[in-house]
Design a protein around this motif. Sequence first.
Motif, PDB file in Angstrom:
ATOM      1  N   ALA A 170       4.048  -2.685   2.201  1.00 58.57           N
ATOM      2  CA  ALA A 170       3.170  -1.732   1.489  1.00 58.57           C
ATOM      3  C   ALA A 170       2.651  -2.356   0.197  1.00 58.57           C
ATOM      4  CB  ALA A 170       3.930  -0.440   1.189  1.00 58.57           C
ATOM      5  N   LEU A 171       3.538  -3.018  -0.545  1.00 55.83           N
ATOM      6  CA  LEU A 171       3.115  -3.640  -1.810  1.00 55.83           C
ATOM      7  C   LEU A 171       2.100  -4.755  -1.558  1.00 55.83           C
ATOM      8  CD1 LEU A 171       6.393  -3.961  -3.928  1.00 55.83           C
ATOM      9  CD2 LEU A 171       4.470  -2.396  -4.295  1.00 55.83           C
ATOM     10  N   ALA A 172       2.344  -5.535  -0.511  1.00 58.91           N
ATOM     11  CA  ALA A 172       1.426  -6.639  -0.199  1.00 58.91           C
ATOM     12  C   ALA A 172       0.051  -6.095   0.156  1.00 58.91           C
ATOM     13  CB  ALA A 172       1.986  -7.489   0.937  1.00 58.91           C
ATOM     14  N   LEU A 173       0.018  -5.042   0.987  1.00 61.53           N
ATOM     15  CA  LEU A 173      -1.266  -4.430   1.362  1.00 61.53           C
ATOM     16  C   LEU A 173      -1.943  -3.867   0.109  1.00 61.53           C
ATOM     17  CD1 LEU A 173      -0.125  -2.466   4.552  1.00 61.53           C
ATOM     18  CD2 LEU A 173      -1.829  -4.320   4.514  1.00 61.53           C
ATOM     19  N   HIS A 174      -1.138  -3.213  -0.698  1.00 61.63           N
ATOM     20  CA  HIS A 174      -1.672  -2.592  -1.904  1.00 61.63           C
ATOM     21  C   HIS A 174      -2.428  -3.592  -2.776  1.00 61.63           C
ATOM     22  CE1 HIS A 174      -1.673  -1.341  -6.062  1.00 61.63           C
ATOM     23  NE2 HIS A 174      -1.860  -0.131  -5.577  1.00 61.63           N
ATOM     24  N   ASN A 175      -1.808  -4.734  -2.988  1.00 61.01           N
ATOM     25  CA  ASN A 175      -2.403  -5.714  -3.921  1.00 61.01           C
ATOM     26  C   ASN A 175      -3.455  -6.609  -3.265  1.00 61.01           C
ATOM     27  OD1 ASN A 175      -0.781  -4.714  -5.909  1.00 61.01           O
ATOM     28  ND2 ASN A 175       0.738  -6.370  -5.801  1.00 61.01           N
ATOM     29  N   ASP A 176      -3.552  -6.521  -1.943  1.00 60.37           N
ATOM     30  CA  ASP A 176      -4.455  -7.438  -1.246  1.00 60.37           C
ATOM     31  C   ASP A 176      -5.897  -6.898  -1.205  1.00 60.37           C
ATOM     32  OD1 ASP A 176      -5.438  -9.540   0.159  1.00 60.37           O
ATOM     33  OD2 ASP A 176      -4.663  -8.879   2.103  1.00 60.37           O
TER      34      ASP A 176
END
Length: 512
Positions: A416-422
């Motif tokens: 979720a964090l990776a998607l969020h920042n991507d």
Amino acid sequence: PTIDSILQDLAIEPVNYGATTGSIRGRIHTLGKELVSVSPITGQPIASVIQAQAHDYEAVVSRAHAAFERFRMMPAPRRGEIVREIGNALREKKQSLGALISLETGKIRAEGEGEVQEMIDIADFAVGLSRQLYGLTMHSERPSHRMYEQWHPLGIVGIITAFNFPAAVWSWNALLAVVCGDAVLFKPSSKAPLTAIAIQNIIAPVVDKYDIDGVFNLVIGNRADVGDAMLQDSRIPLISATGSTAMGKKVATTVASRLGRSLLELGGNNAIIVTEDGDQDMALRATLFGAVGTAGQRCTSTRRIIIHNSIKEAFVKKLVHAYEQIRIGDPMDPDTLMGPLIDDTAKQVMMQAIAAAKNQGGTVVYGGTSLTVEGFENGSFVTPAIVEAENHFPIVQEETFAPILYIIGYDTFDQALALHNDVPQGLSSAVFTRSIHYQEQFMSHKGSDCGIANVNIGTSGAEIGGAFGGEKETGGGRESGSDAWRIYMRRQTNTINWGNDLPLAQGIVFDI
Ligand code: NAD
């Protein structure tokens, strides 16, 4: 109130002049091309503005420059008094200015008035700040020496604003800059020029009372005569620009080429993460306001929901149900929750984005169509859209300034964090979770990469007390609260030798 009574209360004429140095006598009789302000609610003209030409720009900036040289000598707390009176003038006109904002931008009355309340709040903040422009003192490494820093007024601050907050963004910048001792030059969006004229009209009696013509300036004009001129003008040490990332890149490079300062507040691509244990009712309400409020035309609008796959289907079902209840129509009607988009071009951009999302593999689960509202057939209305998508779709990576919400599923919080920042932008972000473990991760240095990171609050609707702005393609600027005032001043380090010797720093001996 009728349109006529709103315009009358704000001294808006059928035809207005697009340049002023702030006082009643400071209005300049411009002769440029007429700019008609059209209401997105009805598609009808409200009033027009005769734009400034290059020589009007020059007249305003030279008066602003002269005014700054006098104004910087006024003690800061006295400058605060001026801002206090501006806050009071805004209180008196809150309803009519709020209504004009609604007429000109299509945002609902509560949001139009909310924007004026934000101006009043920042005025109060700036008054207090006028006695708190603190610098540090340092201990000198040399004996009988004293070191400290002071903050001095900077000069003329150029303020370029976007259509969607035609009043509040001016106040965030102008009211702080003025307590800092600067003059301001306001260049509003051509889509909301009357709000800018109204602000100048509201503050003109205060400008007259304090005899500070040239401190609050306005220029409405085309890009060559005004926009580009401002960016290239070395009499303007700081350009604060709010708008799209494309505009920000132009501002940043032009201002940097003369080694000026720029403060950039650009586009966002804001997401809410909803974890498996998050309060879904709260998340739903936050999503609704964040994605549909201001018809999705806030820089902090919620554009992506990143939700745990175990609750995604149920959440989307509830969201669709909530979207079905949204009352879309005349924003002047107190029952309306969503007004029109700013114009028909914005509507086309939204329809193109929906088509692109489908082409790239997305599924529209709700809305995304043009809407005809009875009695307002020429208004720029749409139905807000919910689209199941993947984060890497090119259209999801972009900011479409319209009410399109992308739903993206995840399995692990790291994912979720990776998607969020991507995404290229980094303005506002939120997580809905009961887990302190997720909350802290979200706000930690491996968490959200945005300038604003909220827990159990949506992405839009920031308070003025914090520094506002974002990272990456959002431009890195900070405005409003905390220590954002510093950018409107220049810092000077002073070292004073009160002894009888001349010791050098770093212990250097340099004697003959
Ligand atoms: P826009 O970029 O079209 O215009 C913004 C302003 O820049 C207008 O006043 C415009 O006239 C001016 N401008 C454009 N090109 C210029 C140039 N070359 N030189 C000088 N001035 C120039 O944006 P918009 O459609 O009015 O507003 C929507 C955008 O603003 C969205 O991307 C939104 O996210 C962003 N926005 C950001 C914030 C923030 O605080 N981060 C706040 C509000 C809006």
